[in-house]
Design an enzyme around this catalytic site. Structure first.
Site, PDB file in Angstrom:
ATOM      1  N   GLY A 137       0.807  -1.211   0.000  1.00  0.00           N
ATOM      2  CA  GLY A 137       0.000   0.000   0.000  1.00  0.00           C
ATOM      3  C   GLY A 137       0.840   1.262   0.000  1.00  0.00           C
ATOM      4  O   GLY A 137       1.859   1.378  -0.686  1.00  0.00           O
ATOM      5  N   CYS A 138       0.441   2.232   0.813  1.00  0.00           N
ATOM      6  CA  CYS A 138       1.063   3.554   0.807  1.00  0.00           C
ATOM      7  C   CYS A 138       2.537   3.524   1.181  1.00  0.00           C
ATOM      8  O   CYS A 138       3.296   4.416   0.787  1.00  0.00           O
ATOM      9  CB  CYS A 138       0.316   4.489   1.755  1.00  0.00           C
ATOM     10  SG  CYS A 138      -1.391   4.835   1.274  1.00  0.00           S
ATOM     11  N   VAL A 139       2.969   2.529   1.926  1.00  0.00           N
ATOM     12  CA  VAL A 139       4.362   2.476   2.367  1.00  0.00           C
ATOM     13  C   VAL A 139       5.292   1.969   1.267  1.00  0.00           C
ATOM     14  O   VAL A 139       6.514   2.070   1.376  1.00  0.00           O
ATOM     15  CB  VAL A 139       4.493   1.588   3.627  1.00  0.00           C
ATOM     16  CG1 VAL A 139       4.444   0.102   3.277  1.00  0.00           C
ATOM     17  CG2 VAL A 139       5.753   1.919   4.405  1.00  0.00           C
ATOM     18  N   ALA A 140       4.738   1.438   0.189  1.00  0.00           N
ATOM     19  CA  ALA A 140       5.554   0.701  -0.785  1.00  0.00           C
ATOM     20  C   ALA A 140       6.527   1.568  -1.553  1.00  0.00           C
ATOM     21  O   ALA A 140       7.550   1.075  -2.036  1.00  0.00           O
ATOM     22  CB  ALA A 140       4.648  -0.051  -1.760  1.00  0.00           C
TER      23      ALA A 140
END
Length: 349
Positions: A137-140
């Protein structure tokens, strides 16, 4: 290890936030009893405009997950190729020099994965190592930079590319009137980002990657992610996300920096994922920063929305082009996402 270049690519369709809200009100007309709620939520997202992979009037024709995913597969290749070509041109390298290809996304699925399709489409090296990553998700975006750095640390004479493509609008759920889905429909946009990461033994110049750190927060898997059903990806987004950030981020950053003889006072700039107003405010609180310290992230949120994993790459591109630090100064790149977890990347200009 060094970041040589970063580049973004966006769908040609761009709409003011008010136009998107109006179109979604029409799309959900059979379910949405109080349109004023949608207006209020979207007005508070800090977003002025967004790029969308489809024309606004075309979303009503996308009725199944399969249809949405087919759009994702086609558009991800087109935008991915554009972003990589821009990054390669900026780095002044040939496509043939890319030895490893990291691909991250959480808004669609494909096998062969998008990286494989782009190897064919772009005639990349037949010996290229492919590392597709789904689910972060957003951390990728930050995690992808860290994993690419791990690769070129092991192969210091090689070059890796990280590509993120997120087409969040394809996951609007017309029968889901949860607050999380309504907020997501006003917050997330569509776009792609690519980063070239090179090893120390290459002759390429760039921002040095000093170190990276991954932090996993136990028993927080219900904070953010997807519930996957016949209708596709249904967002899980807990209102406790800012609380988790306020609880963990300061100690994670302080511990990480202390390992390298640094403190927050030594960081000249912060390259932060544009999670949304409450997320950015939580980061400011946790790190005791003035809002001006995250001006690049606030600006990106306003101009393109939250692009999930691509967001921090777009902010990084802005720093490389317009906000470069003075030689020898430090920046911290950070993102958070499902797990719940964070990724930190310490950079030196």
């Amino acid at each position: 290890m060094k970041i040589v270049s970063a580049a973004s690519a966006f769908p040609k369709n761009i709409y003011p936030q008010q136009s998107i809200t109006g179109a979604l009100t029409d799309l959900w007309r059979d379910h949405l009893k109080n349109p004023a709620v949608l207006d209020r939520l979207h007005a508070n997202c800090g977003v002025a405009q967004r790029h969308l992979v489809l024309d606004l009037d075309a979303y009503e024709q996308v009725k199944t997950f399969g249809q949405a995913n087919n759009v994702w597969i086609e558009a991800a290749q087109r935008l991915g190729e554009e972003a990589i070509c821009k990054a390669v041109r900026s780095a002044k390298i040939d496509l043939s020099s890319i030895a490893a290809f990291f691909f991250v996304s959480v808004t669609g699925v494909a096998s062969p994965s998008i990286d494989a399709r782009l190897v064919n489409r772009m005639r990349l090296s037949r010996s290229i190592k492919r590392i597709p990553i789904f689910g972060l998700g957003c951390v990728a975006g930050a995690a992808g930079i860290a994993r690419a750095a791990d690769y070129v640390r092991a192969f210091p004479d090689q070059v890796a590319v990280l590509l993120s493509v997120e087409l969040c609008s394809l996951n609007w759920q017309r029968d889901d009137l949860s607050t999380a889905n309504l907020i997501a429909a006003g917050l997330f946009g569509d776009g792609a980002g690519a980063v070239i990461v090179a090893g120390e033994d290459t002759n390429l110049q760039g921002v040095q990657i000093i170190a990276t750190r991954s932090s996993f927060y136990p028993d927080t898997e219900d904070v953010m992610g997807w519930d996957i059903s016949e209708q596709g990806f249904r967002l899980v987004l807990s209102p406790t996300v800012p609380d988790v950030i306020r609880t963990y981020l300061r100690s994670d950053v302080d511990t990480f920096l202390a390992e390298h003889g640094l403190s927050r006072d030594d960081i000249s700039s912060w390259i932060i994922h544009t999670g949304g107003p409450k997320v950015l405010q939580a980061v400011e609180y946790a790190l005791e920063l003035p809002s001006s310290a995250l001006e690049a992230s606030w600006s990106s949120l306003k101009q393109v929305g939250n692009l999930s994993s691509a967001s921090v790459l777009v902010v990084l591109e802005d720093f490389l082009k317009n906000r470069r630090g003075a030689p020898g100064t430090y920046s911290l790149l950070a993102a958070m996402g499902p797990g719940f977890c964070s990724e930190l990347v310490l950079l030196r200009w």
